[in-house]
Write a protein that holds these residues in place. Structure first.
Motif, mmCIF file in Angstrom:
data_model
loop_
_atom_site.group_PDB
_atom_site.id
_atom_site.type_symbol
_atom_site.label_atom_id
_atom_site.label_comp_id
_atom_site.label_asym_id
_atom_site.label_seq_id
_atom_site.Cartn_x
_atom_site.Cartn_y
_atom_site.Cartn_z
ATOM 1 N N ILE A 107 47.503 30.070 35.007
ATOM 2 C CA ILE A 107 46.100 30.037 35.453
ATOM 3 C C ILE A 107 45.167 30.299 34.270
ATOM 4 O O ILE A 107 45.389 31.225 33.483
ATOM 5 C CB ILE A 107 45.869 31.058 36.601
ATOM 6 C CG1 ILE A 107 46.601 30.586 37.860
ATOM 7 C CG2 ILE A 107 44.382 31.251 36.874
ATOM 8 C CD1 ILE A 107 46.592 31.576 39.016
ATOM 9 N N GLN A 108 44.160 29.452 34.145
ATOM 10 C CA GLN A 108 43.182 29.586 33.056
ATOM 11 C C GLN A 108 41.994 30.421 33.539
ATOM 12 O O GLN A 108 41.504 30.207 34.652
ATOM 13 C CB GLN A 108 42.665 28.207 32.629
ATOM 14 C CG GLN A 108 43.748 27.274 32.110
ATOM 15 C CD GLN A 108 44.258 27.700 30.740
ATOM 16 O OE1 GLN A 108 43.521 28.256 29.940
ATOM 17 N NE2 GLN A 108 45.544 27.458 30.483
ATOM 18 N N VAL A 109 41.555 31.343 32.714
ATOM 19 C CA VAL A 109 40.391 32.163 33.079
ATOM 20 C C VAL A 109 39.413 32.194 31.902
ATOM 21 O O VAL A 109 39.814 31.986 30.758
ATOM 22 C CB VAL A 109 40.814 33.621 33.427
ATOM 23 C CG1 VAL A 109 41.558 33.669 34.751
ATOM 24 C CG2 VAL A 109 41.651 34.232 32.317
ATOM 25 N N PRO A 110 38.121 32.444 32.186
ATOM 26 C CA PRO A 110 37.146 32.459 31.096
ATOM 27 C C PRO A 110 37.309 33.679 30.173
ATOM 28 O O PRO A 110 37.763 34.740 30.619
ATOM 29 C CB PRO A 110 35.796 32.526 31.828
ATOM 30 C CG PRO A 110 36.104 33.067 33.174
ATOM 31 C CD PRO A 110 37.508 32.663 33.504
ATOM 32 N N ALA A 111 36.952 33.494 28.895
ATOM 33 C CA ALA A 111 36.937 34.627 27.953
ATOM 34 C C ALA A 111 35.671 35.449 28.163
ATOM 35 O O ALA A 111 35.669 36.662 28.002
ATOM 36 C CB ALA A 111 37.007 34.113 26.525
ATOM 37 N N VAL A 112 34.572 34.743 28.520
ATOM 38 C CA VAL A 112 33.298 35.409 28.815
ATOM 39 C C VAL A 112 32.783 34.893 30.148
ATOM 40 O O VAL A 112 32.618 33.678 30.292
ATOM 41 C CB VAL A 112 32.255 35.114 27.709
ATOM 42 C CG1 VAL A 112 30.945 35.824 28.022
ATOM 43 C CG2 VAL A 112 32.789 35.520 26.339
ATOM 44 N N PRO A 113 32.508 35.735 31.119
ATOM 45 C CA PRO A 113 32.805 37.170 31.142
ATOM 46 C C PRO A 113 34.318 37.415 31.128
ATOM 47 O O PRO A 113 35.071 36.646 31.730
ATOM 48 C CB PRO A 113 32.195 37.625 32.468
ATOM 49 C CG PRO A 113 32.241 36.411 33.334
ATOM 50 C CD PRO A 113 31.999 35.248 32.420
ATOM 51 N N LYS A 114 34.698 38.484 30.432
ATOM 52 C CA LYS A 114 36.125 38.756 30.289
ATOM 53 C C LYS A 114 36.796 38.838 31.657
ATOM 54 O O LYS A 114 36.375 39.596 32.520
ATOM 55 C CB LYS A 114 36.331 40.061 29.516
ATOM 56 C CG LYS A 114 37.805 40.299 29.199
ATOM 57 C CD LYS A 114 38.002 41.442 28.222
ATOM 58 C CE LYS A 114 39.489 41.643 27.973
ATOM 59 N NZ LYS A 114 39.738 42.717 27.012
ATOM 60 N N ARG B 177 41.112 41.344 36.964
ATOM 61 C CA ARG B 177 39.826 41.967 36.622
ATOM 62 C C ARG B 177 38.836 40.942 36.078
ATOM 63 O O ARG B 177 39.241 39.986 35.419
ATOM 64 C CB ARG B 177 40.007 43.035 35.532
ATOM 65 C CG ARG B 177 40.992 44.109 35.912
ATOM 66 C CD ARG B 177 41.091 45.151 34.823
ATOM 67 N NE ARG B 177 42.247 45.989 35.069
ATOM 68 C CZ ARG B 177 42.300 47.294 34.801
ATOM 69 N NH1 ARG B 177 41.272 47.900 34.255
ATOM 70 N NH2 ARG B 177 43.383 47.986 35.063
ATOM 71 N N SER B 178 37.568 41.212 36.305
ATOM 72 C CA SER B 178 36.524 40.420 35.655
ATOM 73 C C SER B 178 35.224 41.220 35.653
ATOM 74 O O SER B 178 35.025 42.082 36.497
ATOM 75 C CB SER B 178 36.304 39.090 36.372
ATOM 76 O OG SER B 178 35.257 38.381 35.733
ATOM 77 N N ASN B 179 34.361 40.886 34.703
ATOM 78 C CA ASN B 179 33.056 41.550 34.647
ATOM 79 C C ASN B 179 32.017 40.854 35.509
ATOM 80 O O ASN B 179 30.864 41.277 35.545
ATOM 81 C CB ASN B 179 32.566 41.650 33.203
ATOM 82 C CG ASN B 179 33.417 42.631 32.423
ATOM 83 O OD1 ASN B 179 33.897 43.612 32.978
ATOM 84 N ND2 ASN B 179 33.634 42.370 31.160
ATOM 85 N N LEU C 210 36.005 36.433 39.270
ATOM 86 C CA LEU C 210 37.035 37.290 39.882
ATOM 87 C C LEU C 210 37.537 36.660 41.188
ATOM 88 O O LEU C 210 38.741 36.546 41.420
ATOM 89 C CB LEU C 210 36.469 38.688 40.147
ATOM 90 C CG LEU C 210 37.422 39.699 40.791
ATOM 91 C CD1 LEU C 210 38.612 39.987 39.872
ATOM 92 C CD2 LEU C 210 36.697 41.005 41.133
ATOM 93 N N LEU C 211 36.579 36.204 42.008
ATOM 94 C CA LEU C 211 36.952 35.622 43.299
ATOM 95 C C LEU C 211 37.667 34.285 43.131
ATOM 96 O O LEU C 211 38.613 33.977 43.856
ATOM 97 C CB LEU C 211 35.701 35.458 44.175
ATOM 98 C CG LEU C 211 35.057 36.779 44.614
ATOM 99 C CD1 LEU C 211 33.766 36.536 45.377
ATOM 100 C CD2 LEU C 211 36.026 37.622 45.453
ATOM 101 N N LYS C 212 37.235 33.527 42.122
ATOM 102 C CA LYS C 212 37.865 32.222 41.865
ATOM 103 C C LYS C 212 39.324 32.439 41.432
ATOM 104 O O LYS C 212 40.239 31.781 41.930
ATOM 105 C CB LYS C 212 37.072 31.501 40.762
ATOM 106 C CG LYS C 212 37.603 30.120 40.420
ATOM 107 C CD LYS C 212 36.579 29.363 39.550
ATOM 108 C CE LYS C 212 37.106 27.990 39.152
ATOM 109 N NZ LYS C 212 38.086 28.066 38.048
ATOM 110 N N ASN D 139 30.067 48.398 25.360
ATOM 111 C CA ASN D 139 31.407 48.092 25.846
ATOM 112 C C ASN D 139 31.362 46.840 26.690
ATOM 113 O O ASN D 139 30.480 46.705 27.538
ATOM 114 C CB ASN D 139 31.880 49.236 26.755
ATOM 115 C CG ASN D 139 33.016 49.997 26.156
ATOM 116 O OD1 ASN D 139 33.602 49.598 25.158
ATOM 117 N ND2 ASN D 139 33.343 51.111 26.773
ATOM 118 N N GLU D 140 32.309 45.965 26.480
ATOM 119 C CA GLU D 140 32.408 44.796 27.354
ATOM 120 C C GLU D 140 33.164 45.226 28.614
ATOM 121 O O GLU D 140 34.382 45.365 28.603
ATOM 122 C CB GLU D 140 33.156 43.687 26.640
ATOM 123 C CG GLU D 140 33.077 42.377 27.378
ATOM 124 C CD GLU D 140 33.932 41.311 26.699
ATOM 125 O OE1 GLU D 140 33.678 40.146 26.954
ATOM 126 O OE2 GLU D 140 34.841 41.654 25.947
ATOM 127 N N GLY D 141 32.397 45.468 29.660
ATOM 128 C CA GLY D 141 33.014 45.906 30.906
ATOM 129 C C GLY D 141 33.683 47.256 30.729
ATOM 130 O O GLY D 141 33.145 48.163 30.109
#
Ligand SMILES: [Zn+2]
Length: 415
Positions: free
Chosen positions: A238-245, A275-277, A282-284, A348-350
């Protein structure tokens, strides 16, 4: 860093620092830091694993009482609470630190002060440092007699770490609906400002089949362990974005036992942390992970065409994600205060902290380091706390509390 504090926030801090009592409070916290260190050394030896904070909570409440806070009590979930009365011209604020640690109850805790000026032992930094800092801040208010517009709730919270899911701060805010702002102390590095709430879901997934002999039942049934493995392989892609982490981790994979090396297991279990910021990614991600589980079960079922692999998902907790703006007054104020204390602020990032719940619920909140420089935590061998400069974290929280609440006729609230 290319970051600008608005003139309004900077002026509020500059004006506050011209007031003699406030200046005195800042200096007092430094002069008093041996007492804060004493509190820290007394508290650190009381085991406080998440969900087993009772003894430490009693000790924190006792310290609150001795320092003269009002209405000191332990609430329904185990938080230690004390009230420092304001003048009633504003809503209450919270200054808090979590009391729980990541170490089991039988961990040997023997704080040693080294020649290098560091105290070493499990939990000395995260978060006995923050908890002890509360005492220094309370003494500074007592010493100077400063009364803020609103009351200050000093809170030692439970259930911040691990499976606690920020249960302590959530409970407190559920009981107190009128909180104007939260100043959280966690981590050690002063000026490391957390203004985002990392959202999180942690769950357990059970895969069920019939189970049978590895040889005799082969071809007659699907294998729930194989279904789990199919699901995990899909999750891994699964691919997730780097930003937001945005992150995920299958953190636990269990099935079978040593006696059953020649068996198709009837059940397999995995645990997943996501986890996500921000809420949307997060829901996706969660939807994709749950689809991978569904698909893994279906494919394993179809592979044999006999019995059906079923599954259930147990969510341990869901923490929402959220973020303040970088130029929210409380964020700007934390930045300006760090500069005043002679340190370089950073964002801090998240990061999972007790500030998460207030941020997600529209209450201005930041989490600040409770000492001076960055150190190790969550490591029994390496956890350490720098004595030199340890006053900077409580100084920052003291000033931020003043700016958030304001002092009638002298300091206007930045909120
Ligand atoms: Zn912590």
């Amino acid at each position: 860093m290319d970051y600008q504090v608005s003139a309004k926030t900077q002026t509020a801090l500059d004006e506050a620092l011209k007031i003699a009592e406030i200046k005195k409070g800042v200096d007092f916290i430094k002069d008093d830091s041996q007492n804060t260190l004493k509190d820290q050394l007394e508290l650190v030896v009381i085991p406080a694993p998440t969900f087993q904070e009772e003894e430490r909570a009693k000790a924190v409440a006792e310290k609150f009482r001795k320092l003269g806070l009002e209405d000191v009590h332990i609430d329904g979930i185990g938080n230690a609470i004390g009230l420092y009365r304001g003048t009633g011209k504003g809503k209450p604020i919270v200054v808090e630190a979590h009391m729980d640690t990541v170490y089991p109850k039988d961990t040997v805790i023997n704080p040693v002060i080294g020649d290098d000026g560091f105290v070493r032992c499990p939990g000395i930094a995260d978060n006995t440092s923050g908890t002890a800092a509360l005492m220094g801040i309370i003494r500074a208010f007592k010493e100077t007699g400063i009364k803020l517009n609103g009351d200050i709730f000093f809170v030692g919270t439970v259930r911040e770490e691990g499976m606690g899911g920020f249960g302590g701060i959530e409970y407190f805010l559920g009981e107190h609906k009128d909180i104007a702002a939260c100043v959280c102390l966690d981590g050690v590095q002063v000026g490391k400002i957390t203004y985002q709430a990392t959202g999180m879901t942690t769950c357990m997934v059970n895969f069920y089949g019939i189970g049978g002999h590895a040889y005799g039942a082969f071809g007659k049934m699907a294998n729930p362990l194989h279904a789990a493995a199919r699901a995990v392989a899909k999750i891994a892609d699964i691919q997730v974005p780097a930003v937001p982490k945005t992150t995920y981790c299958v953190s636990n994979f269990h099935a079978g036992n040593d006696a059953g090396v020649h068996a198709i297991v009837p059940q397999a279990t995995i645990k997943i942390n996501m986890r996500s910021n921000q809420m949307e990614p997060l829901l996706k991600m969660k939807a994709e992970i749950y689809k991978a589980i569904e698909d893994g079960c279906r494919e394993e079922t179809e592979r044999w065409g006999k019995d059906t692999i079923t599954y259930d998902i147990h969510e341990y907790f869901n923490v929402p994600a959220g973020s303040l703006g970088l130029n929210d007054p409380i964020v700007e104020a934390a930045y300006a205060i760090t500069k005043f204390l002679g340190k370089e602020p950073s964002f801090n990032e998240g990061g999972p902290t007790d500030a998460a719940f207030p941020i997600c619920n529209g209450i201005p909140a930041v989490c600040l380091g409770s000492g001076d420089v960055e150190t190790n935590s969550h490591s029994a061998e390496n956890e350490r706390f720098p004595i030199d400069g340890m006053w900077r974290g409580p100084q920052a929280a003291f000033l931020l509390a003043i700016l958030c609440s304001g002092i009638d006729g002298k300091v206007e609230s930045i909120l």
